[in-house]
Design an enzyme around this catalytic site. Structure first.
Site, short mmCIF file in Angstrom:
data_model
loop_
_atom_site.label_atom_id
_atom_site.label_comp_id
_atom_site.label_asym_id
_atom_site.label_seq_id
_atom_site.Cartn_x
_atom_site.Cartn_y
_atom_site.Cartn_z
N ASP A 117 0.89 -1.25 0.02
CA ASP A 117 0.08 0.00 0.08
C ASP A 117 0.76 1.32 -0.21
OD1 ASP A 117 -3.03 1.05 0.50
OD2 ASP A 117 -1.87 1.99 1.80
N ARG A 118 0.90 2.02 1.10
CA ARG A 118 1.59 3.17 0.94
C ARG A 118 3.13 3.06 1.27
NH1 ARG A 118 -1.70 6.50 -1.16
NH2 ARG A 118 -0.29 8.09 -0.51
N ARG A 121 4.39 2.39 -2.35
CA ARG A 121 4.57 3.69 -2.97
C ARG A 121 6.09 4.41 -2.42
NH1 ARG A 121 0.45 3.67 -5.94
NH2 ARG A 121 -1.64 2.84 -4.79
N HIS A 162 -11.11 7.66 -0.26
CA HIS A 162 -10.32 8.25 0.52
C HIS A 162 -9.27 9.03 -0.04
CE1 HIS A 162 -8.24 4.42 -0.29
NE2 HIS A 162 -7.09 4.99 0.19
N TRP A 163 -8.62 8.52 -1.11
CA TRP A 163 -7.65 9.33 -1.93
C TRP A 163 -8.17 10.93 -2.01
CZ3 TRP A 163 -3.51 7.85 -5.66
CH2 TRP A 163 -2.83 6.72 -5.36
N TYR A 224 -1.52 11.62 2.12
CA TYR A 224 -2.22 11.52 0.67
C TYR A 224 -2.18 13.04 -0.02
CZ TYR A 224 -4.05 7.14 1.53
OH TYR A 224 -4.20 5.45 1.70
N HIS A 285 -7.17 -6.65 -0.25
CA HIS A 285 -6.05 -5.81 -0.33
C HIS A 285 -4.88 -6.21 0.54
CE1 HIS A 285 -4.02 -2.16 -0.55
NE2 HIS A 285 -4.12 -1.63 0.77
#
Length: 305
Positions: A117-118, A121, A162-163, A224, A285
């Site tokens: 997830d984050r 990134r 949520h983004w 975000y 996820h």
């Protein structure tokens, strides 16, 4: 957590930011990075097995867990109105630099990195900014940020709302989440998972403990906000310059999650990386918690070819 009882706790200052981590094992080093809205504890079913063959480092990203929550840039302490911030303090470039500094402080100049997830990134940015440090990399259940933001559609807006909520340039997300952070967190975990009962109650309690800190909620919103501003600008610049991930890259995703349904995941990542191995797992996820054995097996096969 009992499953991580054999992991030593370390707190490392990296250019004024304290990075909280756990470490155990011996062998080739591997860094594991968590996603939203969790902490390093999300690896509790995977890390002990990896530690039988590797030196494993579990880290909290800046702003999350028990790592520092740096002030916004410019000015303003965490918790101030988001509109005064450039969001650079929570760019994936800053987060990646934290983790490289952590690993170097622990004696690891070169290492593998795995992110969910984050954290995935951050892993992507770490590979681009610090290619000399990365031996291998894995990203779990993400498409590249740039691809996601340049291909927004109704399905994304409804599933990843949520983004757009968290990236609002005011303090409304903080105020609304702050009214019931534990309820918000549990709702998100439930919405994005596909395996009933996947989350350990002790792990959930740890996520809620950390996410109940208003500074963590604010920092996660800044994460975000950075994604749709400074991160996107950096990603666009890299794409224009033809820069890609050069280290071998493993891409895993949940076959019952949004990423697998929305994207040709392997094909997308082949545009961003030179050497891609890709496969789906039977879950939603949260691969390390919904399908820990399959996730661990895939990682071990990739990390120890």
């Amino acid at each position: 957590m009992d499953s991580l009882s054999g992991f030593a706790t370390v707190d490392v200052d990296v250019d004024g930011v304290r990075v909280h981590a756990r470490t155990a094992g011996s062998g080739p080093p591997v860094l594991l990075l968590h996603g939203y809205p969790q902490t390093h504890v999300m690896w509790h079913r995977v890390a002990p097995v990896l530690a039988k063959r590797h030196t494993v480092v579990l880290a909290d990203l800046r702003g999350y867990g028990d790592s520092d929550r740096p002030a916004d840039e410019p000015g303003g302490a965490a918790g101030d109105a988001a509109g005064s911030s450039t969001h650079a303090a929570y760019s994936k470039r800053a987060m990646a630099a934290d983790q490289v500094g952590l690993m170097r402080a622990l004696g690891h100049e070169r290492f593998a990195v795995v992110g969910h997830d984050r954290g995935a990134r951050v892993t992507h940015r770490l590979c681009l900014d610090h290619p000399e440090a990365v031996t291998r990399a894995a990203v779990l259940d993400v498409a590249p940020t740039r691809h996601v933001l340049h291909h927004v559609d109704l399905a994304l807006a409804r599933t990843y709302e949520h983004w757009f909520f968290l990236s609002q340039e005011n303090d409304l997300p903080e105020r609304l989440i702050g009214s019931d952070p534990g309820g918000y967190l549990r709702a998100k975990l439930d919405a994005w998972s596909a395996v009933p009962g996947a989350f350990d109650e002790a792990a959930l309690a740890e996520y809620v403990r950390c996410f109940s800190d208003p500074a963590v909620v604010h920092a996660s919103c800044e994460d975000y906000r950075a994604a749709v501003t400074v991160d996107l600008a950096l990603d666009d610049a890299d794409a224009a310059a033809g820069r890609r991930v050069e280290a071998p890259l493993l891409v895993l995703w949940g076959a019952r999650g949004f990423v697998g349904a929305a994207y040709d995941v392997e094909a997308v990542w082949q545009e961003y990386a030179a050497d891609v191995t890709a496969r789906s797992l039977d879950c939603g996820h949260f691969l390390p918690e919904e399908a820990p054995e399959a996730t661990t097996t895939a990682l071990l096969e990739f990390l120890t070819p």
